[in-house]
Design a protein around this motif. Structure first.
Motif, PDB file in Angstrom:
ATOM      1  N   ALA A   1      76.878  13.157  74.540  1.00 51.56           N
ATOM      2  CA  ALA A   1      75.615  13.816  74.831  1.00 51.56           C
ATOM      3  C   ALA A   1      75.192  13.446  76.248  1.00 51.56           C
ATOM      4  N   PHE A   2      74.890  14.476  77.050  1.00 48.06           N
ATOM      5  CA  PHE A   2      74.518  14.223  78.443  1.00 48.06           C
ATOM      6  C   PHE A   2      73.540  15.284  78.904  1.00 48.06           C
ATOM      7  N   ARG A   3      72.328  14.859  79.180  1.00 47.43           N
ATOM      8  CA  ARG A   3      71.276  15.730  79.707  1.00 47.43           C
ATOM      9  C   ARG A   3      71.058  16.991  78.867  1.00 47.43           C
ATOM     10  N   GLY A   4      71.047  16.807  77.552  1.00 45.27           N
ATOM     11  CA  GLY A   4      70.788  17.923  76.663  1.00 45.27           C
ATOM     12  C   GLY A   4      72.000  18.753  76.321  1.00 45.27           C
TER      13      GLY A   4
ATOM     14  N   LEU B   1      82.466  38.965  60.769  1.00 50.60           N
ATOM     15  CA  LEU B   1      81.019  38.745  60.737  1.00 50.60           C
ATOM     16  C   LEU B   1      80.680  37.431  60.047  1.00 50.60           C
ATOM     17  N   LEU B   2      81.380  37.134  58.952  1.00 49.06           N
ATOM     18  CA  LEU B   2      81.151  35.867  58.252  1.00 49.06           C
ATOM     19  C   LEU B   2      81.485  34.669  59.144  1.00 49.06           C
ATOM     20  N   ALA B   3      82.596  34.780  59.901  1.00 50.90           N
ATOM     21  CA  ALA B   3      82.997  33.688  60.798  1.00 50.90           C
ATOM     22  C   ALA B   3      81.966  33.479  61.895  1.00 50.90           C
ATOM     23  N   LEU B   4      81.466  34.603  62.473  1.00 49.34           N
ATOM     24  CA  LEU B   4      80.459  34.485  63.529  1.00 49.34           C
ATOM     25  C   LEU B   4      79.166  33.886  62.991  1.00 49.34           C
ATOM     26  N   THR B   5      78.770  34.310  61.773  1.00 48.44           N
ATOM     27  CA  THR B   5      77.561  33.757  61.151  1.00 48.44           C
ATOM     28  C   THR B   5      77.711  32.257  60.934  1.00 48.44           C
ATOM     29  N   TYR B   6      78.883  31.839  60.483  1.00 50.80           N
ATOM     30  CA  TYR B   6      79.137  30.420  60.251  1.00 50.80           C
ATOM     31  C   TYR B   6      79.028  29.624  61.546  1.00 50.80           C
ATOM     32  N   LEU B   7      79.584  30.177  62.619  1.00 50.92           N
ATOM     33  CA  LEU B   7      79.535  29.482  63.905  1.00 50.92           C
ATOM     34  C   LEU B   7      78.109  29.360  64.413  1.00 50.92           C
ATOM     35  N   VAL B   8      77.309  30.411  64.192  1.00 50.16           N
ATOM     36  CA  VAL B   8      75.932  30.399  64.684  1.00 50.16           C
ATOM     37  C   VAL B   8      75.071  29.424  63.880  1.00 50.16           C
ATOM     38  N   LEU B   9      75.283  29.418  62.548  1.00 46.29           N
ATOM     39  CA  LEU B   9      74.415  28.615  61.683  1.00 46.29           C
ATOM     40  C   LEU B   9      74.852  27.173  61.551  1.00 46.29           C
ATOM     41  N   ASN B  10      76.105  26.869  61.817  1.00 47.71           N
ATOM     42  CA  ASN B  10      76.593  25.491  61.657  1.00 47.71           C
ATOM     43  C   ASN B  10      76.204  24.679  62.887  1.00 47.71           C
ATOM     44  N   PRO B  11      75.271  23.722  62.767  1.00 43.99           N
ATOM     45  CA  PRO B  11      74.775  23.006  63.947  1.00 43.99           C
ATOM     46  C   PRO B  11      75.827  22.155  64.623  1.00 43.99           C
ATOM     47  N   SER B  12      76.752  21.565  63.863  1.00 50.74           N
ATOM     48  CA  SER B  12      77.742  20.692  64.500  1.00 50.74           C
ATOM     49  C   SER B  12      78.696  21.492  65.352  1.00 50.74           C
ATOM     50  N   LEU B  13      79.100  22.680  64.860  1.00 50.95           N
ATOM     51  CA  LEU B  13      80.004  23.498  65.654  1.00 50.95           C
ATOM     52  C   LEU B  13      79.287  24.097  66.853  1.00 50.95           C
ATOM     53  N   ARG B  14      77.985  24.436  66.655  1.00 51.66           N
ATOM     54  CA  ARG B  14      77.236  24.991  67.766  1.00 51.66           C
ATOM     55  C   ARG B  14      77.073  23.956  68.870  1.00 51.66           C
ATOM     56  N   ALA B  15      76.792  22.715  68.479  1.00 47.42           N
ATOM     57  CA  ALA B  15      76.636  21.642  69.472  1.00 47.42           C
ATOM     58  C   ALA B  15      77.947  21.360  70.186  1.00 47.42           C
ATOM     59  N   LYS B  16      79.061  21.529  69.447  1.00 47.04           N
ATOM     60  CA  LYS B  16      80.363  21.236  70.037  1.00 47.04           C
ATOM     61  C   LYS B  16      80.620  22.075  71.277  1.00 47.04           C
ATOM     62  N   GLY B  17      80.072  23.285  71.298  1.00 47.72           N
ATOM     63  CA  GLY B  17      80.282  24.159  72.437  1.00 47.72           C
ATOM     64  C   GLY B  17      79.104  24.195  73.383  1.00 47.72           C
ATOM     65  N   LYS B  18      78.202  23.210  73.285  1.00 48.31           N
ATOM     66  CA  LYS B  18      76.994  23.234  74.113  1.00 48.31           C
ATOM     67  C   LYS B  18      77.279  22.627  75.473  1.00 48.31           C
ATOM     68  N   LEU B  19      77.978  23.391  76.279  1.00 50.77           N
ATOM     69  CA  LEU B  19      78.325  22.947  77.625  1.00 50.77           C
ATOM     70  C   LEU B  19      77.269  23.420  78.624  1.00 50.77           C
ATOM     71  N   PRO B  20      77.188  22.788  79.787  1.00 45.77           N
ATOM     72  CA  PRO B  20      76.237  23.236  80.798  1.00 45.77           C
ATOM     73  C   PRO B  20      76.546  24.665  81.237  1.00 45.77           C
ATOM     74  N   PRO B  21      75.536  25.384  81.728  1.00 46.94           N
ATOM     75  CA  PRO B  21      75.775  26.746  82.199  1.00 46.94           C
ATOM     76  C   PRO B  21      76.603  26.748  83.472  1.00 46.94           C
ATOM     77  N   GLY B  22      77.105  27.913  83.824  1.00 52.36           N
ATOM     78  CA  GLY B  22      77.892  28.058  85.038  1.00 52.36           C
ATOM     79  C   GLY B  22      78.284  29.507  85.224  1.00 52.36           C
ATOM     80  N   PRO B  23      78.971  29.819  86.291  1.00 51.28           N
ATOM     81  CA  PRO B  23      79.380  31.208  86.524  1.00 51.28           C
ATOM     82  C   PRO B  23      80.370  31.681  85.461  1.00 51.28           C
ATOM     83  N   ARG B  24      80.278  32.974  85.121  1.00 52.12           N
ATOM     84  CA  ARG B  24      81.154  33.533  84.099  1.00 52.12           C
ATOM     85  C   ARG B  24      82.592  33.573  84.622  1.00 52.12           C
TER      86      ARG B  24
END
Length: 491
Positions: free
Chosen positions: A376-379, A12-35
């Protein structure tokens, strides 16, 4: 606290850290696509026998920028003129890497000009551009070579005497001789065994790469290395080609004069000698073999394939063929071959050649790119090393750029006054930092070959023009035209 409770708390602590840490969250901000599914990725949503159509359909569902998993490999797909232009042109440096392409990489190992990255690619490109220019690329001297080769081609075509024939081999031999003269210092006779072998190996590999077997190999190379099929022939062909080039290099070394380089190979040998004491040099024998192979492959197959597409389109639309011939007769006449200086006075012919390239889309998915830094590309934020597929077919069929994108229409490249007009969405040679090295040579060849042929012959289909099928035989690396025969009527 027991072990299970401790593990849950840490999770839970690790998940909270990933959610709240903006740099790590941005690192995984890939475009959407099929699962994706484990291992298979999105293969259930893709038709491996027609990957191009599948990826194009997904862009209609997920937009012009989306993520897809080709087996275990994650890639970002760009669709439409605006997205591709923003990446390859506006952010050309960031998207200048070469992505994974196993049908080539498992042979080149990242060597050679087309499939290298980083400083090696930059050094090889700078050197190759300079040497090719020194040997006439884009200049009058290379035009003279094309015109000379055009005369040999016309002589071969006259030998058909109006009988039906398949143009594939005769066109490939002639086109290949141009790049051969730059790389090896001389052209080959059309019955020379080396030239015939080169053409056979290149044509066979291009066909395999553009087939479902080639597409599947790019998705699961480690698995298919153990599976029988035509893809196994790819690497046998590669090695035969490498042996042919190595034989030519040995011949060059035996008569090598560094003060008087005869061709590209001589210049590369000179560079190897100059940097032999530098342990970080990018110029050594394997780099020479792979770069020569890349240039030979690119300089042979794409122009020859485009000319075959052109023959089909001109036979399907005889009124277009007649109008081109009328313009040739008015501007050039029949007493000399067309030259590049005639092109500005031949807007309709120039428009037809551009439309052939747009409509044929010989390399519809482009070679894969890779972002060389977090971008950074198109958000979204594409992590360094992300592979990117640019769907050039969606650029050339973008309704915001072409009035009738699904139809063969030379008016796409003519203004209201019937003058030739350029289109920013014309990218048959890719765009940006990875623009095809031989673009200027290919454009010269297409104009000079096609006008010389149409000046001397009319292209005659064996059936009704309306029955000619322009849909590709296969669409993988390349859009391959369906096999056909034609006859030539002397004008």
């Amino acid at each position: 606290m027991d072990l299970l409770s401790t593990a849950i708390l840490l999770l839970l602590l690790a998940l909270t850290y990933l959610v709240l840490n903006p740099s790590l969250r941005a690192k995984g901000k890939l475009p959407p696509g099929p699962r994706p599914l484990p291992v298979l990725g999105n293969l259930l949503q893709l038709r491996t026998q027609d990957m191009l159509t599948s990826l194009t359909k997904l862009s209609k569902e997920y937009g012009s920028v989306y993520t897809v998993h080709l087996g275990p490999r994650r890639v970002v797909v760009l669709s439409g003129y605006q997205a591709v232009k923003e990446a390859l042109v506006d952010q050309g440096e960031e998207f200048s890497g070469r992505g994974d392409y196993p049908v080539f990489f498992n042979f080149t190992k990242g060597n050679g000009i087309a499939f290298s990255n980083g400083e090696r690619w930059k050094a090889l490109r700078r050197f190759s551009v300079q040497i090719l220019r020194n040997f006439g690329m884009g200049k009058r001297s290379i035009e003279e070579r094309i015109l000379e080769e055009g005369n040999f081609l016309l002589a071969e075509l006259r030998k058909t005497e109006g009988d039906p024939f398949d143009p594939t081999f005769v066109l490939s031999r002639s086109v290949s001789n141009i790049i051969c003269s730059v790389l090896f210092g001389s052209r080959f006779d059309y019955d020379d065994e080396r030239l015939l072998t080169i053409i056979s190996l290149i044509n066979d590999n291009f066909k395999i790469m553009s087939s479902p077997w080639g597409e599947m190999y790019n998705v699961f190379p480690s698995l298919l290395d153990w599976v029988p099929g035509p893809h196994r022939r790819l690497f046998r062909n590669y090695n035969r080609m490498k042996d042919l080039i190595a034989c030519s290099v040995r011949d060059h070394q035996a008569s090598f004069d560094p003060s008087s380089p005869r061709d590209f190979i001589d210049c590369f040998l000179t560079k190897i000698a100059q940097e032999k004491q530098d342990p970080l040099s990018h110029f050594y024998m394997d780099t020479l073999l792979m770069t020569t192979h890349n240039l030979l492959f690119g300089g042979t197959e794409t122009v020859g394939t485009t000319l075959r597409h052109a023959f089909l389109m001109l036979m399907k639309y005889p009124e277009v063929q007649a109008r081109v011939q009328e313009e040739i007769d008015q501007v050039v006449g029949r007493t000399r071959l067309p030259a590049l200086e005639d092109r500005p006075a031949m807007p309709y012919t120039d428009a037809v050649i551009h439309e052939v390239q747009r409509f044929a889309d010989v390399i519809p998915m482009n070679l894969p790119h890779r972002v060389v830094r977090d971008t950074a590309f198109r958000g979204f934020l594409l992590p360094k090393g992300t592979d990117v597929i640019t769907l050039l077919n969606t650029v050339h069929q973008d309704p915001s750029q072409f009035l009738t994108p699904q139809k063969f229409n030379p008016e796409h490249f003519l203004d209201a006054n019937k003058r030739f007009k350029k289109s920013p969405a014309f990218m048959p040679f890719s765009a940006g930092r990875r623009l095809c090295l031989g673009e200027s040579l290919a454009r010269m060849e297409l104009f000079l070959y096609l006008t010389a042929i149409l000046q001397n012959f009319s292209l005659q289909p064996l059936g009704a023009p309306e029955d000619i099928d322009l849909t590709p035989l296969s669409s993988g690396l390349g859009n391959l035209p369906r096999p056909f025969q034609l006859s030539l009527r002397a004008r």
